[in-house]
Design an enzyme around this catalytic site. Structure first.
Site, short mmCIF file in Angstrom:
data_model
loop_
_atom_site.label_atom_id
_atom_site.label_comp_id
_atom_site.label_asym_id
_atom_site.label_seq_id
_atom_site.Cartn_x
_atom_site.Cartn_y
_atom_site.Cartn_z
N SER A 56 50.28 32.48 -3.66
CA SER A 56 50.87 31.15 -3.63
C SER A 56 49.90 30.00 -3.38
CB SER A 56 51.99 31.09 -2.58
OG SER A 56 53.08 31.87 -2.99
N SER A 68 53.98 29.29 -4.47
CA SER A 68 54.94 28.37 -3.89
C SER A 68 54.30 27.10 -3.32
CB SER A 68 55.73 29.08 -2.78
OG SER A 68 54.86 29.52 -1.75
N LYS A 123 51.75 21.91 3.61
CA LYS A 123 52.87 22.53 2.90
C LYS A 123 54.13 22.50 3.75
CE LYS A 123 53.91 26.89 0.46
NZ LYS A 123 53.32 28.17 0.00
#
Length: 464
Positions: free
Chosen positions: A179, A155, A80
């Site tokens: 997330s 996210s 990420k």
């Protein structure tokens, strides 16, 4: 016949070791596959195909000599964007960010490199990681491979899209309120948020965890063997575990399971979502578990209190920007954070204190139950262009009520696919266990996965 991009880590390692498949041949297939998908879903950041090829060539030479550089030599992993990788800037998903190369790998990236994995790319996030959406002023729109008109959630938006589209078997997200689990549910993945501190993270923060996002429990377990190693940079880092991570199924006979179908605040889950979760609970019951309804632990005061604190925290960051940078922030984020300017210190602290009430209630659940089952998501689809399922900056967190309390309570929680809606989009089942029961929770998830069976049909690249 299984496509190469659908192979698990264990299958890839077996083929690399036997020389049935070289890392280079695998990556030539994988890069072509990504080339077909990426224009449609935009899951990747800092993606350099030629660098990946060079690393694949080197891995091929090592495997040909019978001298792999670690147990995961040549296996691709995405990381990420918010997780630092040395030499790559961290835009925080925002066009307002000044780009500076990271000086070192954060713990999750470091552990993957040490094991020999190849970092295929970083994956996209929304502005400041504060949206459960694939919308970003820096990266653009990341779309759901199951239906590109739909949102991935966030996210960890790019990680979910990359995993669902078959960009290799291993992906790492982060989770402070859902997330990892929310996008995993929207993309039919296993998304695991461990006990706080089980996977060291830098920077660390209240409730913030890193976690695997994979197509199977087996691959999530495999990642934990490396990600869970302690790192002194995280002051919340837990001591190393004494036993190995196992993906063997376990008996659920006699387990006391709480079935939570009411969120207590926010959006009401859709009926077909609750029906799918109830079917999963009945499976546990058919194998000897005792399933009883569990009342919600969240309420409006908790949700609004944490929202106020997060607004104040975000406004503190935005107010430090120059006028030109501020104008580049996603308007939804500006509108959401703006009331933070008028909150008093007392109001912000009162909001933050709701995290302790969430923690108290979350812990209390496990004095009565061994395991909790709930929906992961309260809404099963929303447009790719929206910054949140409500599309309303004054109601930003109405959809995270099932996931949020377990971050603040620090319990391990996992999302796994439990079916599909009539429109073909995935439905997520959330499982929550007591603190520190990470290994056991993954084994319970493996047990459920064995009952459910594998997902045999993953999305194909759009033809247009």
């Amino acid at each position: 016949m299984t496509d190469l991009h659908d192979l698990s880590t264990a299958q890839l390692l077996a083929q690399f070791s036997s020389r049935q498949l070289s890392p280079l041949d695998y990556y030539e297939h994988l890069l072509a596959h990504i080339g077909r998908w990426e224009p449609h879903i935009r899951a990747l950041y800092a993606f350099d195909p030629e660098s990946v090829r060079q690393q694949a060539r080197a891995a091929t030479e090592r495997w040909n000599k019978g001298a792999p550089n670690g147990p995961l030599d040549g296996i691709p992993v995405t990381v990420k964007e918010l997780i630092a990788t040395r030499g790559t800037p961290i835009p925080l998903g925002s066009a307002a960010t000044t780009l500076k190369p990271a000086l070192q790998d954060a713990p999750p990236a470091a552990r993957m490199r040490e094991a020999g994995a190849i970092i295929l790319a970083k994956t996209t996030v929304p502005d400041f990681g504060m949206l459960s959406s694939g919308l970003s002023s820096f990266h653009g729109i990341t779309r759901n491979p199951w239906n590109t008109a739909c949102n991935t959630g966030g996210s960890s938006s790019g990680a979910a899209a990359a995993a669902a589209a078959g960009y290799g078997p291993l992906h790492i997200g982060t989770d402070i309120g859902g997330s990892v689990r929310l996008p995993a549910a929207w993309c039919a993945l296993v998304g695991f948020k461990p006990t706080l501190g089980r996977i060291p993270i830098d920077p660390y923060y209240t409730g913030r965890c890193a976690g695997p996002m994979t197509r199977s429990v087996d691959d999530a377990v495999l990642m934990m063997r490396y990600l869970a190693r302690p790192d002194a940079r995280d002051a919340t880092s837990l001591p190393p575990l004494t036993g190995d991570w196992s993906d063997a199924p376990v008996s659920v006979n006699g387990l006391k399971i709480g079935l939570m179908l009411e969120p207590g605040a926010g959006l009401q889950p859709e009926g077909f979502v609750c029906e799918a979760v109830e079917r999963a609970a009945r499976l546990f019951e058919s194998h000897g578990a005792q399933v009883r309804p569990l009342a919600p632990i969240m309420d409006r005061a908790q949700l609004d209190g944490l929202d106020r604190f997060w607004r104040a925290r975000q406004w503190a960051e935005l107010s430090a920007l120059g006028a030109e940078q501020f104008a580049q922030v996603l308007p939804y984020i500006r509108d959401w954070a703006a009331p933070g300017a008028d909150l008093s210190g007392v109001e912000a602290v009162q909001g933050f204190n709701q995290t302790f009430e969430m923690r108290r209630r979350a812990a209390q659940v496990f004095s009565e139950f061994d395991l909790v089952l709930s929906p992961t998501n309260q809404v099963n689809r929303f447009p790719a262009e929206w910054p949140s399922p409500t599309n309303n900056p004054q109601q930003p967190f109405e959809h995270i009520v099932f996931t949020l309390p377990w971050n603040m309570g620090e319990q391990p929680a996992l999302s796994i696919n439990c079916g599909f809606a009539a429109d073909g989009l995935p439905i997520g089942l959330q499982m929550i266990a007591p603190r520190f029961a990470d290994q056991w929770l993954l084994q319970v998830a493996k047990t459920y996965e064995s009952w459910r069976g594998a997902i045999h049909s993953w999305p194909n690249p759009p033809s247009h």
